[in-house]
Structure formats: C-alpha cells, structure tokens
Design a protein around this motif. Sequence first.
Motif, short mmCIF file in Angstrom:
data_model
loop_
_atom_site.label_atom_id
_atom_site.label_comp_id
_atom_site.label_asym_id
_atom_site.label_seq_id
_atom_site.Cartn_x
_atom_site.Cartn_y
_atom_site.Cartn_z
N CYS A 174 0.82 -1.22 0.00
CA CYS A 174 0.00 0.00 0.00
C CYS A 174 0.85 1.27 0.00
CB CYS A 174 -0.95 0.00 1.19
SG CYS A 174 -0.14 0.18 2.80
N TYR A 175 2.16 1.13 0.13
CA TYR A 175 3.03 2.30 0.15
C TYR A 175 3.28 2.77 -1.28
CZ TYR A 175 7.09 5.23 1.23
OH TYR A 175 7.96 6.28 1.36
N ASP A 176 3.04 4.05 -1.55
CA ASP A 176 3.17 4.58 -2.91
C ASP A 176 4.44 5.41 -3.10
OD1 ASP A 176 2.66 6.92 -1.55
OD2 ASP A 176 0.75 7.34 -2.53
N GLY A 177 5.36 5.30 -2.16
CA GLY A 177 6.59 6.09 -2.24
C GLY A 177 6.57 7.31 -1.35
N GLN A 178 5.37 7.66 -0.86
CA GLN A 178 5.24 8.81 0.03
C GLN A 178 4.32 8.52 1.20
OE1 GLN A 178 4.26 12.48 -1.93
NE2 GLN A 178 3.82 13.57 -0.03
N ASP A 179 3.18 7.88 0.92
CA ASP A 179 2.18 7.64 1.95
C ASP A 179 1.73 6.18 1.94
OD1 ASP A 179 1.92 10.40 2.86
OD2 ASP A 179 0.94 10.78 0.93
N PHE A 180 1.11 5.80 3.07
CA PHE A 180 0.52 4.48 3.20
C PHE A 180 -1.00 4.61 3.10
CE2 PHE A 180 4.59 4.20 5.22
CZ PHE A 180 5.03 2.93 4.97
N ALA A 181 -1.66 3.48 2.91
CA ALA A 181 -3.12 3.47 2.96
C ALA A 181 -3.58 3.86 4.37
CB ALA A 181 -3.65 2.09 2.61
N PRO A 182 -4.79 4.40 4.51
CA PRO A 182 -5.30 4.74 5.84
C PRO A 182 -5.70 3.48 6.61
CG PRO A 182 -6.97 5.18 4.20
CD PRO A 182 -5.73 4.78 3.44
N CYS A 183 -4.72 2.66 6.89
CA CYS A 183 -4.93 1.34 7.50
C CYS A 183 -4.77 1.45 9.01
CB CYS A 183 -3.93 0.35 6.92
SG CYS A 183 -4.04 -1.31 7.58
N THR A 184 -5.63 0.79 9.75
CA THR A 184 -5.56 0.83 11.22
C THR A 184 -4.93 -0.43 11.79
OG1 THR A 184 -7.81 -0.06 11.37
CG2 THR A 184 -7.55 2.35 11.38
N SER A 185 -4.67 -1.43 10.97
CA SER A 185 -4.10 -2.68 11.46
C SER A 185 -3.30 -3.34 10.34
CB SER A 185 -5.21 -3.62 11.93
OG SER A 185 -4.67 -4.83 12.44
N ASN A 186 -1.99 -3.46 10.54
CA ASN A 186 -1.14 -4.01 9.48
C ASN A 186 -1.20 -5.55 9.51
OD1 ASN A 186 0.28 -4.26 11.87
ND2 ASN A 186 2.23 -3.57 11.05
N LEU A 187 -2.30 -6.08 9.02
CA LEU A 187 -2.50 -7.54 9.00
C LEU A 187 -1.40 -8.24 8.21
CD1 LEU A 187 -6.37 -7.69 8.39
CD2 LEU A 187 -5.14 -7.91 10.57
N CYS A 188 -0.87 -7.55 7.21
CA CYS A 188 0.18 -8.15 6.39
C CYS A 188 1.38 -8.57 7.22
CB CYS A 188 0.59 -7.19 5.28
SG CYS A 188 0.93 -5.51 5.83
N LEU A 189 1.76 -7.74 8.18
CA LEU A 189 2.88 -8.07 9.04
C LEU A 189 2.47 -8.97 10.20
CD1 LEU A 189 4.89 -4.74 9.08
CD2 LEU A 189 5.83 -6.99 8.56
N GLN A 190 1.27 -8.77 10.69
CA GLN A 190 0.83 -9.56 11.84
C GLN A 190 0.76 -11.05 11.54
OE1 GLN A 190 -2.75 -7.91 13.66
NE2 GLN A 190 -2.12 -5.86 13.02
N GLU A 191 0.58 -11.42 10.27
CA GLU A 191 0.47 -12.83 9.94
C GLU A 191 1.83 -13.54 9.86
OE1 GLU A 191 -1.55 -13.18 6.24
OE2 GLU A 191 0.32 -13.29 5.11
N ILE A 192 2.91 -12.77 9.92
CA ILE A 192 4.24 -13.39 10.01
C ILE A 192 4.45 -13.80 11.46
CG2 ILE A 192 6.71 -13.07 9.70
CD1 ILE A 192 6.08 -10.89 7.66
N THR A 193 4.62 -15.07 11.71
CA THR A 193 4.74 -15.57 13.07
C THR A 193 6.20 -15.67 13.50
OG1 THR A 193 4.90 -17.89 12.40
CG2 THR A 193 2.66 -16.98 12.69
N PRO A 194 6.46 -15.67 14.81
CA PRO A 194 7.83 -15.91 15.27
C PRO A 194 8.39 -17.22 14.76
CG PRO A 194 6.50 -15.01 17.06
CD PRO A 194 5.56 -15.29 15.93
N ALA A 195 7.53 -18.23 14.62
CA ALA A 195 8.00 -19.52 14.10
C ALA A 195 8.51 -19.39 12.67
CB ALA A 195 6.89 -20.55 14.18
N MET A 196 7.84 -18.55 11.86
CA MET A 196 8.31 -18.33 10.49
C MET A 196 9.68 -17.66 10.50
SD MET A 196 4.86 -17.01 8.57
CE MET A 196 3.37 -18.01 8.45
#
Length: 355
Positions: free
Chosen positions: A302-324
């Motif tokens: 969602c990063y366009d080089g300047q701004d991010f989407a108006p996202c309140t929860s970065n699910l993309c990162l949250q799904e990376i587990t410590p086990a991974m």
Amino acid sequence: MKSILIVKFGAIGDVVMAVAAVRAFARPADTVDWLCGKAVAPLLACYPWINPIVADDKAIFGGSAPARVREIARIWRLLSRRRYDLCATLYYDPRYRILTLPVRAASKLHLDKQDRARRILPGRHHSREILRILSGRPDDADEISIPPARPEHLPPSPLPNRAAPIRVAIVPAGASNMLRQQTLRRWPVELYVELTRQLLARGWEVVLIGGPDDSWVQPAFAPLACPALIDTIGSLTLPQVVAAFGDSDVAISHDTGPLHLAGITPVRIVALFGPTDPASFLPRGQNVTAIWGGDHLSCRPCYDGQDFAPCTSNLCLQEITPAMALGQIDALFGGPGGQPWQILQPFNLRGVPSE
C-alpha cells in the motif's frame, strides 16, 4: 576526474541505498560532496570517498522562519564557492532544489514524477534506479543488482565479548524519521518479544538495536532481562550500530533504517515486510531473506513512495509468526554460505511448527 554533489538528507535507509548507487556511478578519482542532515553525517563519514556537507535539517524543516533563512544562507555560501560537473538532488520535492540555487554545475538533475527517465519506478530496487537516473542509462532490460556499499572506516564493536554460540541482533522499533511516523511498517512488538524468548531459550544472545526515540519499546522486554539480553537502544551512534551488526551472526528487522545498516555488513538477515515491497528496499546482499506478509491481501503493497493506505491494522505483518522468522534463521545457518537474497511469501512457510 569529475566533481559530484549529491543532495540527500535522509532517511537512513534511503541514504544507504543512494550510497550504493553513487559508488557504482562514480569513478575512483571522482570527488563526491554530499549535502546531508546531521543524523546521517557520521555514517557518510565512514566512507573516505564521500565529503559530507552537514546541514541543520531541523532548522530547515522545523525551525522558525529566521532560523530557516539563516541555515539556507549558510548552505548557499558554502556551495557557491564550488563548481561541479553534476549536481544531483535525489528528491521529488522542489523545496530541496532551493538549497542548490547558487550551485554552479555543468549538469543538474532531480527526481521528477512526470519524467520516466528521472522517476524511481515501483517494484525496482532503489539503488538500481538511482544509478539509472544518475548515469542516464536507457531503461532497457539488464541484470544489474547493486550490492550495498560497505563502509571502509568503522569503530570497534560496542558489544561485550560473546558469552553464547550465536548472537542475534533485533530491531523492534524504528520506522520513523524527522518528517513522519511510518508505524505500519513495524512487526508487532509482542511478536519480537516472543521471538526473543525463544532465542534466549536456545541459549543464544539477543542484542536490541534502536535509536534514542525507540526507548518506548524497552519495557516490553523487561520481563526477559538476563545477561544474554543486551539492550543497546539509544546508546549507539550510527557507525557503532553498523559495527554491532557486524559483530552479530544474524539480524532480524522489519523495513526500517537499521535493516539497511545491517545490509552493509556481512551479517545474515531475516527481513520482515508488509506494506512496502521488498523488491524495492531489501538489501541485495548474500544470506538475506525477506518474508513478505499479506500474500492474500489485495491492498499489499500500500506504500506509494510517500504515503501508506489509511490502514488501522497491518494484517500483512501480523500474519508473520515468530516460528516463520525462526525457521528462516535456521535456514540461513543450515544452508550453504553465500546464498543469494530471496523473497518468501507466508504461503511458503505456513505449517511451520511453533516451539
């Protein structure tokens, strides 16, 4: 022999990627002056072929009107005495070009979103794109992958002598600069804490890396306090951070400045990405693995080089587990040395058992 002026104040990662491009562009006999901010000046000073010209970026961007005028006038006086073959302002924002108005140069260039030849194209690594822009190369197919430029001069490691077989450096905060916070890039702190717990349980050392503004994260690690947990947050200079990474066996970080500092050392790297594209920002060295979360999300990146989407929860990162993350650490130690950089998706890693 050419004389080159580069204008790039920060942030840390942007400067590190630009240094790699400038090193690939400049010849050994060329003179490179670099107009930079105070934060990155000590890092640039580690490269003997770069002459940092330090600006008070806080006065320029956050100071009073008189302070801003005084600092710009001081820079003008410095630069007006010099003549360059190339003046490259590595910004789209036209305000930065004000700083080089009195510069006498045979050629001046700046980034331009309306001109493909001077635009950093999405999905391409920034070092490669800056080299293309500096050199004026045609946008043809090539296999250029520019490795990070390792500094020639660094201080000794600030870390104590090793007391464990493996030392892991982690970067649990960051993702901010003087102009904006970019918290969507952060892997959740509680996941860093859980990963740290598992690493300490193996009998490994863990080094916490961060700047003075990252002290907010320290209480989260307090329950894990022990001699094997070395907290350097807020206590190291940028050159010392680089030396600390160089004295570690593996570094874990999301997309933030210290990730790029790790990239200019031989340390193994596991990088955690979500809203930003690792194809654009991952250090292109050996033994570097990115896990790019959110493979099922249509909004990534969602990063366009300047701004991010108006996202309140970065699910993309949250799904990376410590086990991974732990699995990729083990893969870097278990595989042959000198592995090329790679980008993995969580669907490649799901099913990795937790410890």
